[in-house]
Write an enzyme that holds these catalytic residues in place. Structure first.
Site, PDB file in Angstrom:
ATOM      1  N   HIS A 279      46.110  29.444 -27.217  1.00  0.00           N
ATOM      2  CA  HIS A 279      46.849  28.626 -26.258  1.00  0.00           C
ATOM      3  C   HIS A 279      48.316  28.512 -26.612  1.00  0.00           C
ATOM      4  O   HIS A 279      49.010  27.680 -26.054  1.00  0.00           O
ATOM      5  CB  HIS A 279      46.257  27.211 -26.201  1.00  0.00           C
ATOM      6  CG  HIS A 279      45.026  27.117 -25.357  1.00  0.00           C
ATOM      7  ND1 HIS A 279      43.831  27.650 -25.722  1.00  0.00           N
ATOM      8  CD2 HIS A 279      44.819  26.531 -24.157  1.00  0.00           C
ATOM      9  CE1 HIS A 279      42.935  27.409 -24.791  1.00  0.00           C
ATOM     10  NE2 HIS A 279      43.505  26.726 -23.831  1.00  0.00           N
TER      11      HIS A 279
ATOM     12  N   GLU B 152      41.972  33.827 -12.262  1.00  0.00           N
ATOM     13  CA  GLU B 152      43.393  34.198 -12.355  1.00  0.00           C
ATOM     14  C   GLU B 152      43.697  35.529 -11.705  1.00  0.00           C
ATOM     15  O   GLU B 152      44.636  35.660 -10.944  1.00  0.00           O
ATOM     16  CB  GLU B 152      43.839  34.256 -13.820  1.00  0.00           C
ATOM     17  CG  GLU B 152      44.352  32.945 -14.362  1.00  0.00           C
ATOM     18  CD  GLU B 152      43.227  32.016 -14.706  1.00  0.00           C
ATOM     19  OE1 GLU B 152      42.075  32.460 -14.686  1.00  0.00           O
ATOM     20  OE2 GLU B 152      43.498  30.847 -14.975  1.00  0.00           O
TER      21      GLU B 152
END
Lengths: 440, 377
Positions: B168, B99
């Protein structure tokens, strides 16, 4: 070799206090004019064997003795061509250009120190004294449209890339005539015109950005079918950054997609007060390249001519489309990490050793010995640079501070922002909007 | 073969950007060409996003998509389905799991003139890249004195899904909404998704586009105008989903649906609710919010994220600052519970707002019901 416990002081592998003439493998400092070696060919198997190959199109040679017995086989060594007359590495014009650029970097940084102590400059200021050979050696081979990213130690990268000294000094003074209108500062030098994409305070941040600029170059060539798009980008960063995760992510992606980027590690052995040997498991940074299948090299960063030789090959590789290169430059900063750093941890012996290898003095010696320039030429350059730097200070002093209204400007590129065009109507109602850009 | 080409030519011309032909006819032609479209113009949010990205990539070949699984896997949530086949691997990049690296790469590419759409599989993973979102994307136009802008879109699902637990399920609207230099968009239905995505791609500044995983599969009716390739929505303008006189509910993303359902229930009790769909967290449409509160005199903010320093806190502050004397009741804030998201299904239900919570809070706010006030803005 390296200590397992961080409580013990680590003795470096190489005794850097020994004289310059000793051949000590990767860290040796040859005399100016000795050729650099260029180790690459990541495809070879690791092992004890070391091959000998002549690099295509490059007449460069190295002393045969400069090979470490324990080095990985991905390093390739070339035979030194012993010739009667030393092969000159630069023409007179090139030599003087290099000299001028390095003297500009040095004088500018010295002036920054003066101005800081007089209160004209403030905040964090990180000076580049001693590392000029790396900036000059690489950047002077680039075109205006090539890109450079740097860290907070970016003044000299900006100057080498062509940003006028006046604009850099004004930016440091926080004036509105600076290259970033006073909104960036010492650590955030940007110049769209000269291809300087920052100036990043976080180490490692500039590396993915340089990789992105290289990606754009490849994209323009392959997707937008622009044959002339062959710009190269260089990311400059230090030894401390070479332990950061983003660095490894970028090594992987750059090699995976064969992007025209060059990773230049300015290994000055210290990250503020953290010695490179205390923080790194394997101190030879160039070795990290072959782990990703990338060509890499180690070069003496105090010798601008050696740096230039290696840089030429790396830039040519990138422009050809052969992919990225990782180059570790052994260099040193003569001043502390920043102007606020008391610099107590570095030994005087180490500082003296590197002061004796001052890149500007070394180049001067080379130019004079090889009769490429006279004392008068060099003196006139120095005088010219003194004038340039004085002028930059006067310009910055006389420039106005930013106006109050500038505080809220430039947050967004879209000036009215918020989807509303200059005529006050919503952009989506504009019949020309399908043209695909919000540019007005 | 030739027949097929000539059939497609008007369609291609339409997709390349409106040419003043009969708008309704060309929109109908375009709509008919999309096989997923049913005859009454209902599309899912996923289809809305997919078609928006598809059209923008066709119109401008500097736009490209990158992220994990966006290509061969057709998108982790199938939002980029079909794009690899249509545009090729040069424009739809499958990245390694890096990322920080690929976000910075996208920023560098944007600084150099391309228009990347960076997908985060969820915005939770963007925390590994948040340095680049903030420090190199958001701040660069300012730091460079306006000379270098970053026309990049960061998109992906945000907020709670179902049973995916603490790491999440975080909502990042408040975090990104605080940063000057970012535009933060939060679509709810298919119209929002299409219009805001197109506006975001065309925008010259960095846009954080917070989608919602549970909304991807929901279908919404859309008008012909929405299906037109030149349809965009303005960034920074909220939408009044439902008009009302007694109470204003300000919300965004999935909670808009909850607010509308709650409004239906409350209408049966005689409480008329106005639902404001923010669409944009930054810039926040304070005018619309305050005009609505001045009309109804009561405010209820609704979000899934954590309460402290959340989006609702900013809305309440804005209303108290600008419309204090119009308020007839204390402002109500409904947020997710101040805990990391639990896994157990019943606990998860307790940790996010439910429609009943909205109804109860609305009744509480309406306890001192006064005569209706005139709208003043």
């Amino acid at each position: 070799m390296a200590a397992l416990s961080s409580l013990r002081v680590v003795v470096p592998q190489v005794d850097i206090t020994r004289g310059a003439s000793g051949a000590q493998g990767a860290h040796s400092a040859g005399a100016v004019g000795d050729k650099a070696f260029f180790g690459l060919r990541s495809g070879q198997r690791l092992g004890a064997e070391v091959g000998r190959v002549t690099l295509r199109g490059c007449g460069v040679a190295v002393p045969a003795g400069n090979v470490r017995a324990t080095a990985a086989a991905s390093k390739v060594v070339k035979e030194k061509a012993k010739s009667e007359k030393a092969q000159l590495l630069v023409t007179k014009e090139e030599g003087l250009e290099l000299y001028e650029d390095m003297v500009l970097g040095r004088s500018f940084e010295d002036m920054c120190a003066q101005m800081y102590y007089r209160g004209k400059m403030f905040g964090f200021v990180h000076l580049y004294n001693g590392q000029e050979a790396v900036s000059t050696g690489f950047i002077k081979l680039l075109r205006k449209e090539d890109y450079v990213t740097s860290t907070y130690r970016d003044h000299v990268h900006a100057l080498s890339k062509g940003v006028p000294a006046r604009q850099v000094m004004a930016e440091l003074f926080g004036k509105t005539t600076g290259c970033c209108r006073g909104q960036g500062g010492s650590m955030h030098m940007f110049s769209a015109e000269h291809g300087l994409l920052g100036g990043f305070a976080f180490i490692g941040e500039g590396i993915p950005v340089a990789v992105g600029a290289a990606f754009s170059s490849k994209y323009k060539r392959e997707v937008l079918k622009d044959d002339k798009a062959d710009t190269v980008s260089i990311a400059f960063f230090g030894d401390g950054t070479a332990n950061n995760g983003q660095f490894f992510e970028c090594l992987n992606m750059a090699q995976l997609w064969k992007l025209p980027v060059i990773f230049v590690v300015e290994n000055n052995l210290w990250a503020i007060g953290m010695s490179h040997y205390r923080s790194t498991s394997d101190v030879e940074i160039w070795k990290k390249g072959p782990a990703f299948g990338m060509a890499s090299a180690h070069v003496d960063g105090m010798d601008v001519l050696k740096v230039r030789e290696v840089a030429k090959e790396a830039v040519a590789r990138a422009r050809r489309g052969d992919g990225p290169t990782l180059i570790e430059c052994e260099t040193y900063r003569f001043r502390g990490h920043s102007l606020a750093d008391p610099d107590e941890l570095r030994s005087p012996a180490e500082k003296a050793h590197y002061a004796a290898r001052d890149p500007i003095v070394a180049l001067k010696k080379y130019l004079l010995e090889n009769e490429l320039a006279t004392e008068a030429d060099l003196k006139s350059i120095e005088k010219k640079i003194d004038d340039v730097v004085e002028d930059a200070v006067e310009f910055a002093d006389a420039s106005p501070l930013p106006q109050r209204s500038q505080l809220l400007e430039n947050v967004f590129a879209d000036p009215k922002g918020f989807g509303i065009g200059p005529d006050g109507k919503y952009r989506c109602e504009d019949p020309g909007f399908t043209a695909g850009t919000a540019q007005v | 073969m030739l027949g097929a080409l000539s059939r497609n030519r008007p369609l291609l011309a339409l997709l390349r950007g409106g040419n003043g032909g009969d708008k309704a006819a060309s929109a109908a032609l375009w709509a008919a060409s999309k096989r997923f479209m049913s005859s009454d113009n209902t599309i899912t949010v996923r289809e809305a996003l997919n078609s928006a990205i598809d059209e923008e990539m066709s119109a401008d070949n500097k736009v490209f998509v990158m992220g994990e699984e966006v290509g061969e896997y057709q998108g982790a949530y199938k939002v980029t389905k079909g794009l690899l086949q249509k545009f090729g691997p040069d424009r739809v990049l499958d990245t390694p799991i890096t990322e920080a690296g690929f976000t910075g790469l996208g920023v560098g590419a944007a600084m150099y003139g391309l228009k990347p759409i960076v997908e985060f599989m969820t915005f939770n993973f963007a925390m590994q890249a948040i340095d680049h979102l903030i420090n190199s994307a958001a701040k660069t136009n300012y730091m460079s004195g306006g000379t270098i802008n970053v026309p990049i879109v960061f998109r992906g699902p945000n907020g709670a899904a179902a049973g995916v637990a603490a790491q999440h399920s975080q909502c990042f609207a408040a975090w990104y909404g605080q940063v000057p230099g970012l535009k933060v968009l939060v679509p709810y239905d298919a119209e929002d998704a299409r219009g805001l995505m197109k506006a975001a791609i065309r925008d010259p500044d960095p846009v954080v586009f917070l989608e919602n995983e549970l909304l991807y599969g929901e279908s919404f009716p859309v008008s012909q105008e929405v299906l037109d390739p030149s349809f965009t929505l303005p960034i920074g303008k909220a939408k009044i989903m439902r008009e009302g006189d007694d109470l204003t509910i300000v919300t965004f993303s999935k909670m808009v649906g909850y607010a509308l359902k709650a409004a239906d229930e409350l209408a049966k009790e005689g409480i008329s609710v106005e639902v404001v769909n923010l669409r944009s967290i930054r810039p926040l449409d304070r005018e619309t919010i305050n005009a609505s509160v001045r009309k109804t005199s009561r405010l209820l903010t609704l979000e899934e994220g954590w309460p402290q320093h959340g989006v609702g806190a900013e809305i309440c502050a804005s209303v108290v600052e600008e419309s204090f004397y119009y308020l007839d009741a204390p402002v109500e804030r409904i947020c997710g519970a101040d805990v990391p998201m639990p896994y157990a299904a019943n606990l998860e239900r307790l940790a996010v707002p439910q429609i009943d919570d909205v109804i109860r809070a609305a009744r509480r706010a309406c306890f001192r019901k006064e005569e209706k006030k005139q709208a003043t803005a």
